[in-house]
Design an enzyme around this catalytic site. Structure first.
Site, PDB file in Angstrom:
ATOM      1  N   ASP A 122       0.180   8.058   7.850  1.00 28.28           N
ATOM      2  CA  ASP A 122       0.471   6.725   8.143  1.00 28.28           C
ATOM      3  C   ASP A 122       1.784   6.744   8.854  1.00 28.28           C
ATOM      4  O   ASP A 122       1.898   6.201  10.174  1.00 28.28           O
ATOM      5  CB  ASP A 122       0.805   6.072   6.951  1.00 28.28           C
ATOM      6  CG  ASP A 122      -0.458   5.681   6.342  1.00 28.28           C
ATOM      7  OD1 ASP A 122      -0.646   5.302   4.971  1.00 28.28           O
ATOM      8  OD2 ASP A 122      -1.550   5.286   6.981  1.00 28.28           O
TER       9      ASP A 122
ATOM     10  N   ASP B 126      -2.565  -1.102  13.992  1.00 25.43           N
ATOM     11  CA  ASP B 126      -2.841  -0.557  12.316  1.00 25.43           C
ATOM     12  C   ASP B 126      -2.801   1.010  12.844  1.00 25.43           C
ATOM     13  O   ASP B 126      -3.896   1.599  13.297  1.00 25.43           O
ATOM     14  CB  ASP B 126      -4.341  -0.669  11.627  1.00 25.43           C
ATOM     15  CG  ASP B 126      -4.143  -0.152  10.403  1.00 25.43           C
ATOM     16  OD1 ASP B 126      -5.312  -0.537   9.775  1.00 25.43           O
ATOM     17  OD2 ASP B 126      -3.642   0.773  10.210  1.00 25.43           O
TER      18      ASP B 126
ATOM     19  N   LEU C 185      -2.782   3.977  11.026  1.00 25.85           N
ATOM     20  CA  LEU C 185      -3.887   4.646  10.561  1.00 25.85           C
ATOM     21  C   LEU C 185      -4.627   4.118   9.625  1.00 25.85           C
ATOM     22  O   LEU C 185      -4.107   3.601   8.462  1.00 25.85           O
ATOM     23  CB  LEU C 185      -3.097   6.060   9.826  1.00 25.85           C
ATOM     24  CG  LEU C 185      -4.158   7.191   9.498  1.00 25.85           C
ATOM     25  CD1 LEU C 185      -4.424   7.909  10.988  1.00 25.85           C
ATOM     26  CD2 LEU C 185      -3.499   8.143   8.676  1.00 25.85           C
ATOM     27  N   ASP C 186      -6.025   3.795   9.659  1.00 25.30           N
ATOM     28  CA  ASP C 186      -6.811   2.866   8.816  1.00 25.30           C
ATOM     29  C   ASP C 186      -7.436   3.773   7.979  1.00 25.30           C
ATOM     30  O   ASP C 186      -8.160   4.755   8.629  1.00 25.30           O
ATOM     31  CB  ASP C 186      -7.447   2.160   9.887  1.00 25.30           C
ATOM     32  CG  ASP C 186      -8.533   1.272   8.953  1.00 25.30           C
ATOM     33  OD1 ASP C 186      -8.332   0.338   8.407  1.00 25.30           O
ATOM     34  OD2 ASP C 186      -9.965   1.535   8.923  1.00 25.30           O
TER      35      ASP C 186
ATOM     36  N   GLU D  22       1.180  -2.472  10.985  1.00 23.74           N
ATOM     37  CA  GLU D  22       0.943  -2.607   9.519  1.00 23.74           C
ATOM     38  C   GLU D  22       2.113  -2.042   8.901  1.00 23.74           C
ATOM     39  O   GLU D  22       2.514  -2.298   7.674  1.00 23.74           O
ATOM     40  CB  GLU D  22      -0.309  -1.736   9.107  1.00 23.74           C
ATOM     41  CG  GLU D  22      -0.840  -1.828   7.559  1.00 23.74           C
ATOM     42  CD  GLU D  22      -1.613  -0.827   7.199  1.00 23.74           C
ATOM     43  OE1 GLU D  22      -2.160   0.039   7.959  1.00 23.74           O
ATOM     44  OE2 GLU D  22      -2.128  -0.852   5.890  1.00 23.74           O
ATOM     45  N   GLU D  23       2.639  -0.933   9.285  1.00 22.61           N
ATOM     46  CA  GLU D  23       3.830  -0.137   8.687  1.00 22.61           C
ATOM     47  C   GLU D  23       5.099  -0.599   8.860  1.00 22.61           C
ATOM     48  O   GLU D  23       5.915   0.080   8.450  1.00 22.61           O
ATOM     49  CB  GLU D  23       3.753   1.412   9.074  1.00 22.61           C
ATOM     50  CG  GLU D  23       2.356   2.126   8.965  1.00 22.61           C
ATOM     51  CD  GLU D  23       1.934   1.941   7.368  1.00 22.61           C
ATOM     52  OE1 GLU D  23       0.626   2.019   7.330  1.00 22.61           O
ATOM     53  OE2 GLU D  23       2.828   1.898   6.465  1.00 22.61           O
TER      54      GLU D  23
ATOM     55  N   GLU E 169      -6.436  -5.790  11.991  1.00 21.63           N
ATOM     56  CA  GLU E 169      -7.681  -5.418  11.412  1.00 21.63           C
ATOM     57  C   GLU E 169      -8.688  -6.473  11.901  1.00 21.63           C
ATOM     58  O   GLU E 169      -9.659  -5.925  12.567  1.00 21.63           O
ATOM     59  CB  GLU E 169      -7.697  -5.215  10.015  1.00 21.63           C
ATOM     60  CG  GLU E 169      -6.837  -3.845   9.503  1.00 21.63           C
ATOM     61  CD  GLU E 169      -6.756  -3.811   8.087  1.00 21.63           C
ATOM     62  OE1 GLU E 169      -6.635  -4.774   7.341  1.00 21.63           O
ATOM     63  OE2 GLU E 169      -6.663  -2.545   7.609  1.00 21.63           O
TER      64      GLU E 169
ATOM     65  N   ASP F 269       0.959  -1.048   0.138  1.00 20.25           N
ATOM     66  CA  ASP F 269       0.011   0.075  -0.073  1.00 20.25           C
ATOM     67  C   ASP F 269       0.961   1.193  -0.109  1.00 20.25           C
ATOM     68  O   ASP F 269       1.950   1.512   0.499  1.00 20.25           O
ATOM     69  CB  ASP F 269      -1.049   0.117   1.161  1.00 20.25           C
ATOM     70  CG  ASP F 269      -1.799  -1.324   1.315  1.00 20.25           C
ATOM     71  OD1 ASP F 269      -2.105  -1.789   0.533  1.00 20.25           O
ATOM     72  OD2 ASP F 269      -1.939  -1.568   2.482  1.00 20.25           O
TER      73      ASP F 269
HETATM   74  P1  AHG Z   1      -5.250   1.024   5.693  1.00 20.60           P
HETATM   75  O1  AHG Z   1      -5.734   2.395   5.086  1.00 20.60           O
HETATM   76  O2  AHG Z   1      -4.942   0.818   6.960  1.00 20.60           O
HETATM   77  O3  AHG Z   1      -4.627   0.296   4.734  1.00 20.60           O
HETATM   78  O4  AHG Z   1      -6.814  -0.009   5.438  1.00 20.60           O
HETATM   79  C1  AHG Z   1      -7.687   0.300   4.378  1.00 20.60           C
HETATM   80  C2  AHG Z   1      -8.485  -0.915   4.223  1.00 20.60           C
HETATM   81  C3  AHG Z   1      -9.708  -0.494   5.250  1.00 20.60           C
HETATM   82  O5  AHG Z   1      -9.705   0.668   5.962  1.00 20.60           O
HETATM   83  C4  AHG Z   1     -11.111  -0.425   4.326  1.00 20.60           C
HETATM   84  O6  AHG Z   1     -12.043  -1.165   4.807  1.00 20.60           O
HETATM   85  C5  AHG Z   1     -10.291  -1.032   2.734  1.00 20.60           C
HETATM   86  O7  AHG Z   1      -9.039  -0.805   2.965  1.00 20.60           O
HETATM   87  C6  AHG Z   1     -11.016  -0.351   1.628  1.00 20.60           C
HETATM   88  O8  AHG Z   1     -10.500  -1.187   0.707  1.00 20.60           O
HETATM   89  P2  AHG Z   1     -11.060  -0.774  -0.767  1.00 20.60           P
HETATM   90  O9  AHG Z   1     -10.727   0.789  -0.993  1.00 20.60           O
HETATM   91  O10 AHG Z   1     -10.817  -1.666  -1.808  1.00 20.60           O
HETATM   92  O11 AHG Z   1     -12.628  -0.665  -0.744  1.00 20.60           O
HETATM   93 MN    MN Z   2      -6.372  -0.796   7.732  1.00 22.64          MN
HETATM   94 MN    MN Z   3      -3.261   1.473   8.103  1.00 18.37          MN
END
Ligand code: AHG
Ligand code: MN
Ligand code: MN
Length: 339
Positions: free
Chosen positions: A71, A116, A118-119, A94-95, A284, A65
């Site tokens: 983050d 996590d 920052l989600d 996560e990071e 998560e 990601d």
């Molecule tokens: P993060 O920002 O910690 O990587 O998490 C993102 C996750 C979660 O927050 C969310 O439910 C999902 O990604 C959304 O995914 P899509 O954009 O594929 O829908």
């Molecule tokens: Mn997340």
């Molecule tokens: Mn995150």
């Protein structure tokens, strides 16, 4: 007569008395955690004004990601708040690809923290709610050295606590230590989290489903059949469900916890021939499953309770279907081909 004002610190102390075996160590762990999330809240709430924390950091994390500057900021805040208190033997995030040892200049503790920081961070530049998620275990390995990967790769049912913070119209912290789920709202003028949602119970069935419909061509048959069914009629009231999808797990699960309904991030075959899940087990799915089950709901992969999943690696992904008990049970019937 206004309700008595209960701070998070006082509530944690009261919770501690429910765990006779718990010393003050666990309480101080949670206190340090609340400092970290208050600092993150302060940065998130001014993100739009401070350009150097907006946007991408120009790197990728272990899950591939894109890392946003916030983050990184949230990761640093969590690490610096949690590394010296003497409550932890190891951390994971996560990071960070591998386990995060406690610096040798600091004392080791009894607990394991996975988080996590920052989600939902892809949403931050659009001022959409984001969050922090944490999961806590008691150390499993023995010895005088720091905790290991074995301490981090656990069945979700072994968690001693789980929680999340949602940085939204207000900053809310929701947590459980196995005695119900409790929500606190940050009063910025006091800098205190005050009890605003004692003993949260998720409705047994809801009217909202939450899923990224953009993936619908790639879902497995059972998922497709379930979504089609609830779009045609609500099993209980013969009205179709409404769709609400924010794209931040914390915000989508928080709404599901309070209003009822179902959140789904099932596996999909976007990459031809490769059925893949997106959300990570350790920081998560596991913590969210402990919280929602403690509130009377249910969390499944479709065939297995999330809390029974034992990951083989820190960033392992898993399908997550979570929410009101009756909604998730109905999904499982469709997914397992029983309807
Ligand atoms: P993060 O920002 O910690 O990587 O998490 C993102 C996750 C979660 O927050 C969310 O439910 C999902 O990604 C959304 O995914 P899509 O954009 O594929 O829908
Ligand atoms: Mn997340
Ligand atoms: Mn995150």
């Amino acid at each position: 007569m206004s309700a008595k004002i209960v701070t998070l610190q006082r509530h944690i102390m009261e919770q501690q008395s429910l765990h006779p075996e718990a010393s003050g160590r666990f309480t101080r762990l949670l206190w340090d955690l609340t400092l970290a999330v208050k600092l993150i809240a302060r940065e998130v709430n001014k993100a739009g004004l401070v350009s150097e924390i907006m946007g991408a950091a120009g790197t990728e994390n272990v899950s591939g990601d894109q890392v946003m500057k916030l983050d990184q900021y949230a990761q640093d805040r969590m690490f610096k708040a949690m590394d010296h208190g003497g409550h932890l033997c190891v951390m994971a995030s996560e990071e960070v690809e591998g386990i995060i040892p406690i610096p040798e200049e600091f004392p080791l503790g009894h607990y394991v923290l996975l988080f996590d920081p920052l989600d939902g961070s892809s949403n931050i530049d659009a001022n959409v709610s984001v969050g922090t998620i944490f999961s806590i275990y008691a150390r499993k390995t023995r010895g005088r050295q720091g905790g290991t990967l074995e301490d981090c790769l656990r069945r979700g049912s072994e968690q001693v606590a789980a929680g999340y913070v949602v940085y939204g119209s207000s900053t809310m912290l929701v947590y459980t230590t196995g005695n119900g789920v409790h929500g606190f709202t940050l009063d910025p003028s006091l800098g205190e989290f005050l009890l605003s949602h004692p003993n949260i119970q998720i409705p047994p069935r809801g009217k909202i489903y939450s899923i990224n419909e953009g993936n619908s061509p790639y879902w497995e048959a059972g998922t497709k059949k379930y979504i089609q069914y609830i779009k045609e009629k609500d099993p209980a009231s013969n009205r179709p469900y409404s769709l609400r999808y924010i794209g931040s797990l914390v915000a989508d699960v928080h709404r599901t916890l309070l209003y009822g309904g179902i959140f789904l991030y099932p596996a999909d075959e976007k990459e031809a021939g490769k059925l893949k899940a997106k959300l990570r087990v350790t920081y998560e799915a596991h913590p969210m499953a402990m919280i929602v089950e403690q509130a009377g709901g249910r969390a499944t992969t479709g065939t297995q309770r999330i809390l029974e999943v034992e990951p083989k690696s820190l960033h392992e992904r898993v399908p997550l279907v979570i929410g009101s008990r009756d909604d998730v049970l109905l999904y499982e019937e469709f997914f397992q081909g029983k309807r």
